[in-house]
Design an enzyme around this catalytic site. Structure first.
Site, short mmCIF file in Angstrom:
data_model
loop_
_atom_site.label_atom_id
_atom_site.label_comp_id
_atom_site.label_asym_id
_atom_site.label_seq_id
_atom_site.Cartn_x
_atom_site.Cartn_y
_atom_site.Cartn_z
N GLU A 1 -52.88 4.78 56.00
CA GLU A 1 -51.99 4.46 57.13
C GLU A 1 -52.76 4.40 58.46
O GLU A 1 -52.56 5.22 59.36
CB GLU A 1 -50.86 5.48 57.23
CG GLU A 1 -50.02 5.54 55.96
CD GLU A 1 -48.92 6.59 56.01
OE1 GLU A 1 -48.83 7.34 56.99
OE2 GLU A 1 -48.12 6.66 55.05
N GLU B 1 -47.48 5.31 47.99
CA GLU B 1 -46.60 6.43 48.35
C GLU B 1 -45.17 5.91 48.42
O GLU B 1 -44.92 4.81 48.90
CB GLU B 1 -46.92 7.00 49.75
CG GLU B 1 -48.12 7.89 49.83
CD GLU B 1 -48.34 8.43 51.25
OE1 GLU B 1 -47.35 8.66 51.98
OE2 GLU B 1 -49.51 8.61 51.61
#
Ligand code: IFM
Length: 467
Positions: free
Chosen positions: A167, A366
């Site tokens: 991220e 995720e």
């Protein structure tokens, strides 16, 4: 009743990160990272004041935890290397205890039939680099490249799937614009510089990997928050376009197409917000860099509408100058986190990848649901987390639909394996297949873990008409 089967060899696993799971013990040789520092010095910002030191004890419990992974039948698991554990101070000396720990972890995982997916950076910059300017300082990029090279040399024989960053938007957005992560700066132009420097570091990490001669794969983990407009009104469509441009396309295009969107450059120039330290060499490196594998983290959609008021012209420039959040009536909410649950977005993400970045092998790296006070669901010693099973079924059904239509998705990793520490929220919301009792350190399987194990054994699951 539908029997949803997944492709042979599908990666079924979970994800975690070093700082969120390892904890620290006296004598482990670990240096501070920004989270160690912030959770001590800004302790009131962390739920119940829990610091990184007390996280889920993977450093001391990893042998038993790998047995737990095996018991679930996971065939892969992503974690990260803690940069400040491996290289604890500015001298650059490698911590032998960290080498021993990570080699043992990766070897044991392999022996248990669990492929280690290893990420190099999950928000946890060493403090000795932060004090020198952190990601705003180009020297951090050089330090990252050296660190990446060191990891490939030390662990390359044990790892087949590498990732440069998790991220990459978050350290820039949360640390330099939205006051959520240390160093709690609120200034768009600095955030943009941090983001650019992280993109360059990603490229330098890939460059070091290619130079290492390893034949394994390397990629990156991106969080995607698909944008949905309130309506088809041109004003709402424009708002959605701008949200997507700032929060998704800015990074996706740089990483996957090799350049920043020209429209973004134009907007930033118009508002005097372009990062200044961007060289022609860096742009050429971005253009030349290719990944082997893409991880997508998905938690929630972003619903937006046209702004109803003008932004304060003297206020802090932000992407939110171009749109407002939209609270769609009837949306399904996870009230623990205050975010919408929208499984269909996983189908939309798969379609977006096929359309905009065709051919890239990808997986869901995720997905998960964080729930507060899970102890209230304990019956007969087990958390009866049927809500998590429902969440899994709904998301996996959408993913399955995309795969059956040809999407090249290779796997699904749930966040997370054992309840772990979160940035600021610490242990407020629980995500794991195993419950962690913070007081005793005891780890117990939840009902969702039992369900996930059956899913892996069957390589699919049955969905009734009403689900
Ligand atoms: O805990 C985080 C993780 O570090 C990054 N992705 C989202 C998770 C849940 O909030």
């Amino acid at each position: 009743m539908a029997n949803l089967k997944f492709p042979d060899g599908f990666w079924w696993g979970a994800a975690t990160s070093a700082t969120q799971s390892e904890g620290t013990v006296a004598g482990d040789g670990k240096g501070d990272n920004i989270w160690d520092y912030a959770s001590r010095h800004y302790n009131n910002r962390f739920f119940d004041g829990v610091t990184t030191q007390e996280t889920s004890r993977f450093y001391t419990d990893h042998v038993a935890d790998i047995d737990r992974m095996k018991a679930l039948g996971l065939n892969s698991l992503r974690t990260s290397i803690s940069w400040s554990r491996l290289i604890p101070d500015a001298s650059g000396t490698v911590n032998p205890l960290a080498v021993q720990f990570y080699r043992d972890v990766f070897q044991r995982m392999r022996d248990a039939g669990i492929a280690p997916f290893v990420n190099l950076f999950h928000f946890d910059l060493p403090m000795y680099l932060q004090t020198e300017g952190g990601w705003e300082n180009k020297a951090t990029i050089d330090a990252y490249a050296r660190y990446a090279k060191t990891c490939f040399e030390l662990f390359g024989d044990l790892v087949d799937h590498w990732f440069t960053f998790n991220e990459p938007m978050i350290p820039a957005e949360a640390g330099y614009l939205h006051d959520r992560h240390y160093p709690f700066v609120v200034e768009f132009k600095r955030a943009a510089q941090v983001l650019h420097n992280i993109v360059v570091a990603h490229c330098r990490g890939i460059e070091a990997f290619r130079a290492s001669g390893l034949t394994s794969q390397i990629g990156i983990i991106m969080d995607v928050i698909p944008v949905y407009p309130r309506s088809q009104n041109p004003a709402d469509l424009k708002a959605a376009h701008m949200a997507d441009l700032f929060y998704t396309k800015s990074l996706n295009e740089a990483i996957l197409k090799g350049h920043y969107p020209s429209e973004l450059n134009e907007v930033l120039t118009q508002y005097g917000q372009r990062p200044e330290a961007v060289s022609a060499e860096e742009l050429a490196l971005i253009a030349a860099t290719k990944i082997d594998l893409l991880g997508i983290n998905y938690y929630r959609p972003r619903r937006v509408k046209a702004r109803e008021s003008l932004p304060n012209p003297e206020g802090v420039f932000a992407p939110e100058w171009f749109f407002e959040p939209y609270e769609m009536p009837g949306r399904q909410m996870n009230t623990s986190r205050g975010i919408e649950i929208y499984p269909e977005a996983l189908y939309d993400i798969a379609k977006m990848i096929d359309r905009d970045y065709p051919g890239i092998p990808w997986f869901v790296s995720e997905n998960g649901i964080g729930i507060q006070d899970e102890a209230r669901f304990i019956r007969d010693g087990m958390v009866q987390d049927d809500y998590r099973i429902d969440f899994l079924k709904a998301h996996l059904a959408c993913l399955h639909r995309a795969i059956s239509e040809g999407s090249h998705c290779l796997g699904y990793h749930m966040w997370t394996f054992v309840d772990c520490w979160s940035w600021m929220n610490a242990y407020k919301n629980r995500y794991g297949f195993y419950r962690l009792d913070l007081a005793t350190g005891e780890k117990t399987l939840k009902k969702s873990g039992v369900w996930f194990k059956q899913l892996i054994q069957a390589n699919g699951f049955e969905l009734t008409q009403t689900e």
